[in-house]
Design a protein around this motif. Sequence first.
Motif, mmCIF file in Angstrom:
data_model
loop_
_atom_site.group_PDB
_atom_site.id
_atom_site.type_symbol
_atom_site.label_atom_id
_atom_site.label_comp_id
_atom_site.label_asym_id
_atom_site.label_seq_id
_atom_site.Cartn_x
_atom_site.Cartn_y
_atom_site.Cartn_z
ATOM 1 N N TYR A 43 -2.046 2.112 13.970
ATOM 2 C CA TYR A 43 -1.540 1.257 12.899
ATOM 3 C C TYR A 43 -1.018 -0.033 13.502
ATOM 4 O O TYR A 43 -0.876 -0.149 14.731
ATOM 5 N N ASN A 44 -0.765 -1.035 12.676
ATOM 6 C CA ASN A 44 -0.359 -2.338 13.185
ATOM 7 C C ASN A 44 1.068 -2.330 13.718
ATOM 8 O O ASN A 44 1.363 -2.822 14.797
ATOM 9 N N GLY A 45 1.974 -1.762 12.911
ATOM 10 C CA GLY A 45 3.383 -1.797 13.271
ATOM 11 C C GLY A 45 4.043 -3.086 12.818
ATOM 12 O O GLY A 45 3.477 -3.873 12.046
ATOM 13 N N LEU A 46 5.285 -3.326 13.281
ATOM 14 C CA LEU A 46 6.061 -4.512 12.905
ATOM 15 C C LEU A 46 6.266 -4.570 11.393
ATOM 16 O O LEU A 46 6.351 -5.639 10.810
ATOM 17 N N HIS A 47 6.277 -3.411 10.772
ATOM 18 C CA HIS A 47 6.537 -3.253 9.333
ATOM 19 C C HIS A 47 5.450 -3.828 8.434
ATOM 20 O O HIS A 47 5.699 -4.100 7.261
ATOM 21 N N LEU A 48 4.233 -4.016 8.967
ATOM 22 C CA LEU A 48 3.139 -4.460 8.090
ATOM 23 C C LEU A 48 2.884 -3.400 7.027
ATOM 24 O O LEU A 48 2.775 -3.708 5.837
ATOM 25 N N GLU A 49 2.777 -2.143 7.475
ATOM 26 C CA GLU A 49 2.536 -1.034 6.553
ATOM 27 C C GLU A 49 3.888 -0.434 6.141
ATOM 28 O O GLU A 49 4.136 0.758 6.316
ATOM 29 N N GLY A 50 4.754 -1.304 5.613
ATOM 30 C CA GLY A 50 6.153 -0.940 5.371
ATOM 31 C C GLY A 50 6.381 0.396 4.705
ATOM 32 O O GLY A 50 7.220 1.189 5.139
ATOM 33 N N TYR A 62 0.821 -1.210 0.000
ATOM 34 C CA TYR A 62 0.000 0.000 0.000
ATOM 35 C C TYR A 62 0.858 1.265 0.000
ATOM 36 O O TYR A 62 1.829 1.378 0.742
ATOM 37 N N LYS A 63 0.464 2.202 -0.847
ATOM 38 C CA LYS A 63 1.132 3.514 -0.892
ATOM 39 C C LYS A 63 0.117 4.582 -0.523
ATOM 40 O O LYS A 63 -0.966 4.638 -1.096
ATOM 41 N N ALA A 64 0.481 5.416 0.435
ATOM 42 C CA ALA A 64 -0.440 6.459 0.890
ATOM 43 C C ALA A 64 -0.644 7.518 -0.185
ATOM 44 O O ALA A 64 0.312 7.984 -0.804
ATOM 45 N N SER A 65 -1.899 7.895 -0.395
ATOM 46 C CA SER A 65 -2.230 8.962 -1.336
ATOM 47 C C SER A 65 -2.200 10.296 -0.600
ATOM 48 O O SER A 65 -2.097 10.353 0.629
#
Length: 322
Positions: free
Chosen positions: A101-108, A83-86
């Motif tokens: 947010y989840n963390g642990l690099h899920l949303e890298g 996913y890339k933030a718009s």
Amino acid sequence: MKVRRQKASTAFKKLVLIVSSICFMAAIAACSSIDMSDKPAAGEPKLKVTTTVGMITDVVQQVGGHHVDVTGLMKPGVDPHLYKASQGDIQKLDKADIIFYNGLHLEGKMGDIFEKMSKNKVTVAVSEKIDRSKLRSGAQMDSEFDPHIWFDVTHWMKATESIRDTLIKKDPAHSEDYKKNAEAYLKQLDALHKEVTDQIKSIPEQSRVLVTAHDAFGYFGDAYGVKVMGLQGMSTASEAGTKDVTDLRDFLVKNKIKAVFIESSVPRKAIDAVIQGAKEKGHELTIGGELFSDAMGEAGTPEGTYLGMVRHNVNTIVKALK
């Protein structure tokens, strides 16, 4: 004669006025009888909360109730790894009172954004309260830990507590409501954990092998006694190569595994290659069903909630492997 008509007209107007007044008062009385105890006070401001994945959005809504206005960035079927933030997402994050947010690099790809936002507003990784010794290695995705914590319901209970405590700290005036909502939800999660444990035990031990498109179900396997194999690594940013397909095919053929599973947020092309390869070896593999891994189902469906998503996955797995 003319005078009589004027008097009649005046009497009629008075009658209309009286009837209208009665209707108006009745309407007010009806409205006042509606129970408004579970509604926020008129004009009461709500906490603006922005979340990433749907699983977090759902918990915030459960715990926050009518005191929060929640905006989830990632919709059903969206892969958080890629996913890339718009620009619109940045604005939603910027306007929020709290970011979860989840963390642990899920949303890298969004990690740097959260780090910047944390300097100006409450920005919380819901995984922060989980004992690090209970987390799986994330070496496959060049990360310290596996981010797919929601597949162990007991880990998700810790995430719920983190959300509860953050809401209380930010909005102490409604702390009792947050505590009450969280307590009720945690009871549901505890019951779900026991339900999943019992369901998986109904599968013959030698058949408890879960093969999916990417390695997201590791926590599920550890918590409930299932051998998990993912064609891709923990992150869908990595692609399955020819050797990955061949090795998995040979394992399935050798061990006579009868079903593999596709995921709602991951293309099924690589899994189809495994099925075709097994068929060429004389072994029939079936699609056991579609699982929800990194994203929940559509809003308004049972799978559009965390509880419903987990139940769907477990029912699908049990039906295919039992």
